[in-house]
Write a protein that holds these residues in place. Structure first.
Motif, PDB file in Angstrom:
ATOM      1  N   LYS A 221       0.827  -1.203   0.000  1.00 50.37           N
ATOM      2  CA  LYS A 221       0.000   0.000   0.000  1.00 50.37           C
ATOM      3  C   LYS A 221       0.866   1.259   0.000  1.00 50.37           C
ATOM      4  CE  LYS A 221      -4.186  -1.930   1.976  1.00 50.37           C
ATOM      5  NZ  LYS A 221      -5.309  -1.717   2.929  1.00 50.37           N
ATOM      6  N   ALA A 222       0.278   2.322  -0.593  1.00 54.24           N
ATOM      7  CA  ALA A 222       1.000   3.587  -0.688  1.00 54.24           C
ATOM      8  C   ALA A 222       0.013   4.736  -0.663  1.00 54.24           C
ATOM      9  CB  ALA A 222       1.814   3.635  -1.983  1.00 54.24           C
ATOM     10  N   PRO A 223       0.430   5.909  -0.138  1.00 53.06           N
ATOM     11  CA  PRO A 223      -0.408   7.112  -0.272  1.00 53.06           C
ATOM     12  C   PRO A 223      -0.573   7.446  -1.748  1.00 53.06           C
ATOM     13  CG  PRO A 223       1.422   7.464   1.256  1.00 53.06           C
ATOM     14  CD  PRO A 223       1.691   6.170   0.561  1.00 53.06           C
ATOM     15  N   ALA A 229       4.218   6.531  -3.831  1.00 53.07           N
ATOM     16  CA  ALA A 229       4.300   5.331  -4.664  1.00 53.07           C
ATOM     17  C   ALA A 229       5.751   4.948  -4.940  1.00 53.07           C
ATOM     18  CB  ALA A 229       3.567   5.580  -5.975  1.00 53.07           C
ATOM     19  N   LEU A 230       6.603   5.935  -5.153  1.00 52.31           N
ATOM     20  CA  LEU A 230       8.026   5.663  -5.378  1.00 52.31           C
ATOM     21  C   LEU A 230       8.622   4.905  -4.201  1.00 52.31           C
ATOM     22  CD1 LEU A 230      10.829   6.032  -6.658  1.00 52.31           C
ATOM     23  CD2 LEU A 230      10.886   8.336  -5.669  1.00 52.31           C
ATOM     24  N   THR A 231       8.345   5.370  -3.005  1.00 53.94           N
ATOM     25  CA  THR A 231       8.905   4.727  -1.810  1.00 53.94           C
ATOM     26  C   THR A 231       8.383   3.305  -1.656  1.00 53.94           C
ATOM     27  OG1 THR A 231       9.106   6.858  -0.686  1.00 53.94           O
ATOM     28  CG2 THR A 231       9.093   4.888   0.693  1.00 53.94           C
ATOM     29  N   ALA A 232       7.061   3.144  -1.774  1.00 56.46           N
ATOM     30  CA  ALA A 232       6.457   1.821  -1.571  1.00 56.46           C
ATOM     31  C   ALA A 232       6.867   0.839  -2.655  1.00 56.46           C
ATOM     32  CB  ALA A 232       4.936   1.955  -1.531  1.00 56.46           C
ATOM     33  N   ALA A 233       6.876   1.285  -3.897  1.00 56.45           N
ATOM     34  CA  ALA A 233       7.226   0.386  -4.995  1.00 56.45           C
ATOM     35  C   ALA A 233       8.697  -0.007  -4.951  1.00 56.45           C
ATOM     36  CB  ALA A 233       6.893   1.039  -6.333  1.00 56.45           C
ATOM     37  N   THR A 234       9.563   0.936  -4.586  1.00 55.62           N
ATOM     38  CA  THR A 234      10.991   0.626  -4.485  1.00 55.62           C
ATOM     39  C   THR A 234      11.232  -0.473  -3.452  1.00 55.62           C
ATOM     40  OG1 THR A 234      11.618   2.880  -5.122  1.00 55.62           O
ATOM     41  CG2 THR A 234      13.265   1.565  -3.968  1.00 55.62           C
ATOM     42  N   ALA A 235      10.602  -0.337  -2.303  1.00 58.58           N
ATOM     43  CA  ALA A 235      10.773  -1.346  -1.249  1.00 58.58           C
ATOM     44  C   ALA A 235      10.239  -2.698  -1.693  1.00 58.58           C
ATOM     45  CB  ALA A 235      10.061  -0.877   0.020  1.00 58.58           C
ATOM     46  N   PRO A 244       8.056  -9.345  -9.494  1.00 60.03           N
ATOM     47  CA  PRO A 244       6.867  -9.430 -10.346  1.00 60.03           C
ATOM     48  C   PRO A 244       7.193  -8.985 -11.767  1.00 60.03           C
ATOM     49  CG  PRO A 244       6.751  -7.477  -8.971  1.00 60.03           C
ATOM     50  CD  PRO A 244       7.942  -8.259  -8.487  1.00 60.03           C
ATOM     51  N   THR A 245       6.428  -9.486 -12.700  1.00 62.91           N
ATOM     52  CA  THR A 245       6.589  -9.039 -14.087  1.00 62.91           C
ATOM     53  C   THR A 245       5.541  -7.987 -14.453  1.00 62.91           C
ATOM     54  OG1 THR A 245       5.153 -10.795 -14.943  1.00 62.91           O
ATOM     55  CG2 THR A 245       7.507 -11.294 -14.745  1.00 62.91           C
ATOM     56  N   ALA A 246       4.557  -7.790 -13.582  1.00 60.47           N
ATOM     57  CA  ALA A 246       3.520  -6.776 -13.834  1.00 60.47           C
ATOM     58  C   ALA A 246       3.165  -6.078 -12.533  1.00 60.47           C
ATOM     59  CB  ALA A 246       2.278  -7.409 -14.449  1.00 60.47           C
ATOM     60  N   LEU A 247       3.042  -4.754 -12.599  1.00 61.28           N
ATOM     61  CA  LEU A 247       2.720  -3.939 -11.437  1.00 61.28           C
ATOM     62  C   LEU A 247       1.388  -3.235 -11.723  1.00 61.28           C
ATOM     63  CD1 LEU A 247       5.378  -1.665  -9.674  1.00 61.28           C
ATOM     64  CD2 LEU A 247       2.922  -1.444  -9.403  1.00 61.28           C
ATOM     65  N   ILE A 248       0.367  -3.557 -10.938  1.00 64.76           N
ATOM     66  CA  ILE A 248      -0.978  -3.012 -11.128  1.00 64.76           C
ATOM     67  C   ILE A 248      -1.208  -1.918 -10.095  1.00 64.76           C
ATOM     68  CG2 ILE A 248      -3.442  -3.548 -11.144  1.00 64.76           C
ATOM     69  CD1 ILE A 248      -2.639  -6.484 -11.724  1.00 64.76           C
ATOM     70  N   CYS A 249      -1.472  -0.701 -10.563  1.00 64.29           N
ATOM     71  CA  CYS A 249      -1.609   0.446  -9.669  1.00 64.29           C
ATOM     72  C   CYS A 249      -3.061   0.899  -9.592  1.00 64.29           C
ATOM     73  CB  CYS A 249      -0.735   1.601 -10.151  1.00 64.29           C
ATOM     74  SG  CYS A 249       1.021   1.169 -10.256  1.00 64.29           S
ATOM     75  N   ASP A 250      -3.482   1.319  -8.401  1.00 70.88           N
ATOM     76  CA  ASP A 250      -4.856   1.760  -8.169  1.00 70.88           C
ATOM     77  C   ASP A 250      -5.161   3.132  -8.748  1.00 70.88           C
ATOM     78  OD1 ASP A 250      -6.022  -0.381  -6.951  1.00 70.88           O
ATOM     79  OD2 ASP A 250      -5.800   0.346  -4.904  1.00 70.88           O
ATOM     80  N   ASP A 251      -4.141   3.831  -9.237  1.00 69.75           N
ATOM     81  CA  ASP A 251      -4.322   5.217  -9.655  1.00 69.75           C
ATOM     82  C   ASP A 251      -3.158   5.578 -10.578  1.00 69.75           C
ATOM     83  OD1 ASP A 251      -3.427   8.229  -8.955  1.00 69.75           O
ATOM     84  OD2 ASP A 251      -5.599   8.092  -8.706  1.00 69.75           O
ATOM     85  N   ASP A 252      -3.384   6.501 -11.503  1.00 74.76           N
ATOM     86  CA  ASP A 252      -2.325   6.893 -12.428  1.00 74.76           C
ATOM     87  C   ASP A 252      -1.156   7.571 -11.709  1.00 74.76           C
ATOM     88  OD1 ASP A 252      -3.911   5.891 -14.415  1.00 74.76           O
ATOM     89  OD2 ASP A 252      -4.504   7.835 -15.250  1.00 74.76           O
ATOM     90  N   LYS A 253      -1.433   8.304 -10.616  1.00 77.20           N
ATOM     91  CA  LYS A 253      -0.335   8.902  -9.851  1.00 77.20           C
ATOM     92  C   LYS A 253       0.555   7.824  -9.246  1.00 77.20           C
ATOM     93  CE  LYS A 253      -2.272  13.356  -8.406  1.00 77.20           C
ATOM     94  NZ  LYS A 253      -2.671  14.166  -7.227  1.00 77.20           N
ATOM     95  N   ALA A 258       5.557   4.468  -9.577  1.00 75.69           N
ATOM     96  CA  ALA A 258       6.102   3.141  -9.874  1.00 75.69           C
ATOM     97  C   ALA A 258       7.122   3.211 -11.003  1.00 75.69           C
ATOM     98  CB  ALA A 258       4.974   2.186 -10.237  1.00 75.69           C
ATOM     99  N   TYR A 259       6.859   4.038 -12.012  1.00 77.28           N
ATOM    100  CA  TYR A 259       7.831   4.225 -13.103  1.00 77.28           C
ATOM    101  C   TYR A 259       9.183   4.645 -12.537  1.00 77.28           C
ATOM    102  CZ  TYR A 259       4.849   4.178 -17.353  1.00 77.28           C
ATOM    103  OH  TYR A 259       4.050   3.823 -18.401  1.00 77.28           O
ATOM    104  N   LYS A 260       9.161   5.612 -11.624  1.00 74.46           N
ATOM    105  CA  LYS A 260      10.411   6.117 -11.055  1.00 74.46           C
ATOM    106  C   LYS A 260      11.128   5.034 -10.267  1.00 74.46           C
ATOM    107  CE  LYS A 260      10.555  10.385  -9.603  1.00 74.46           C
ATOM    108  NZ  LYS A 260      10.302  11.670  -8.889  1.00 74.46           N
ATOM    109  N   ALA A 261      10.349   4.216  -9.538  1.00 77.45           N
ATOM    110  CA  ALA A 261      10.958   3.125  -8.766  1.00 77.45           C
ATOM    111  C   ALA A 261      11.610   2.100  -9.690  1.00 77.45           C
ATOM    112  CB  ALA A 261       9.893   2.454  -7.898  1.00 77.45           C
TER     113      ALA A 261
END
Length: 339
Positions: A221-223, A229-235, A244-253, A258-261
């Motif tokens: 989960k991420a704010p 999202a950068l912090t949560a996805a990086t961890a 994972p080969t696919a990352l599904i995000c609840d929101d475009d932000k 996630a892109y940055k991570a």
């Protein structure tokens, strides 16, 4: 009809249309259905337009005991999606002679303060978008104001009507797209917000993915922010678990974070990991590669919310059914690389 500077009256409209003043009041007050014919109503509207007639709304509201004002409560004013909801709702409100007041309740959780001395005396109804139930207590004052809930559990809604986007189908479309590309290891970057809509997304993703043998799904989960999202996805991506080969995000932000991570870890989108979002904000085509996401029609959402409130105020049943959503496939998703 030449009247110089004299302001036309409802009697003038009635004479021009060949109807009674009562019929004029019904038509211009949008209460004519079932009382006068569509042809007569159109004749009255045409006469009013030709004469330049404008009803005295203040006097009429005093007679009827209504303000013809609706409050739209949203979690934030800085989100593109809720701007669209307001635009759609305001369009329908204006067509029916209502004013729409926009009011934020931070993060969609309550309680939201009453922006008036007494909302019950200042409003005809409330439309609440993505709101926790306790956020509405001060605004409604003991359930005395008609309420339409947007993006809310229809089974436990406090409102007289509930209007939803088909978020469950959006989650299914995302899962089916990624599964069809051959992905089997998934990470769900979930919004850290207590909300029915996010619970639906998580449940539908888990159900759809689990139905395919050999799949796995992790959730973090991420704010709802790029930095969060950068912090949560990086961890999550740097953990010792299989990547994972696919990352599904609840929101475009969240997807932008996630892109940055992904890039900070020396990986590429979509070569090493596919990424999806949800909302189809302007951000989705501003990032590179452009984002595969689920398009939500925010303006239609707002329109349907205002139409539902009008139906409640008139004692009619609102239009049934969820609003369809659409997966927009762009360059952020591709088949996974071979192990």
């Amino acid at each position: 009809m030449a009247r110089g500077s004299t302001r036309p009256t409802s009697r003038d409209v009635a004479q021009a249309a060949g109807v009674s003043q009562a019929a004029v009041s019904l038509v211009l007050g949008d209460k004519w259905r079932g009382r006068v014919s569509e042809t007569t109503a159109q004749r009255v509207r045409d006469a009013a337009r030709d004469l330049g007639y404008r009803p005295n709304l203040a006097a009429r509201n005093l007679r009827l005991g209504h303000t013809r004002t609706v409050l739209l409560v949203v979690p934030a004013l800085t989100t593109e999606f809720f701007a669209g909801v307001y635009t759609g709702a305001a369009r329908i409100a204006a067509e029916h002679g209502f004013g729409l007041v926009l009011y934020p309740s931070p993060e969609g959780i309550g309680p939201a303060r009453d922006p008036f001395a007494s909302a019950q005396s200042a409003l005809d109804g409330v439309i609440a978008s993505s709101m926790a139930a306790d956020a509405l207590t001060a605004l409604r004052g003991g359930d005395r104001l008609p309420l339409v809930m947007l993006d809310s559990d229809p089974e436990g809604s406090l409102g007289a009507a509930t209007v939803n986007l088909d978020i469950a189908d959006g989650a299914r479309q995302v899962a089916d797209h990624l599964l069809g590309l051959g992905h089997r290891r998934f990470l769900h970057l979930a919004a850290d917000v207590p909300s029915w809509t996010f619970d639906v997304r998580a449940r539908e993703l888990a159900t759809r993915i689990a139905a395919v043998p050999g799949t796995s799904l992790r959730t973090t989960k991420a704010p709802i922010s790029i930095e969060g999202a950068l912090t949560a996805a990086t961890a999550a991506l740097a953990s010792p678990a299989p990547r994972p080969t696919a990352l599904i995000c609840d929101d475009d932000k969240l997807a932008a974070g996630a892109y940055k991570a992904v890039r900070r870890l020396g990986l590429r989108v979509p070569d090493d990991i596919s990424v999806t979002g949800l909302d189809d904000l302007a951000l989705a085509t501003a990032i590179d590669p452009e984002l595969t996401t689920v398009r939500l029609d925010a303006e239609l959402f707002g329109e349907r919310g205002m139409q539902a409130l009008l139906a409640v105020l008139e004692g009619r049943a609102p239009e049934p059914g969820d609003i369809p959503v659409q997966l927009v496939v762009r360059d952020s998703t591709a088949p996974p690389n071979a192990p």
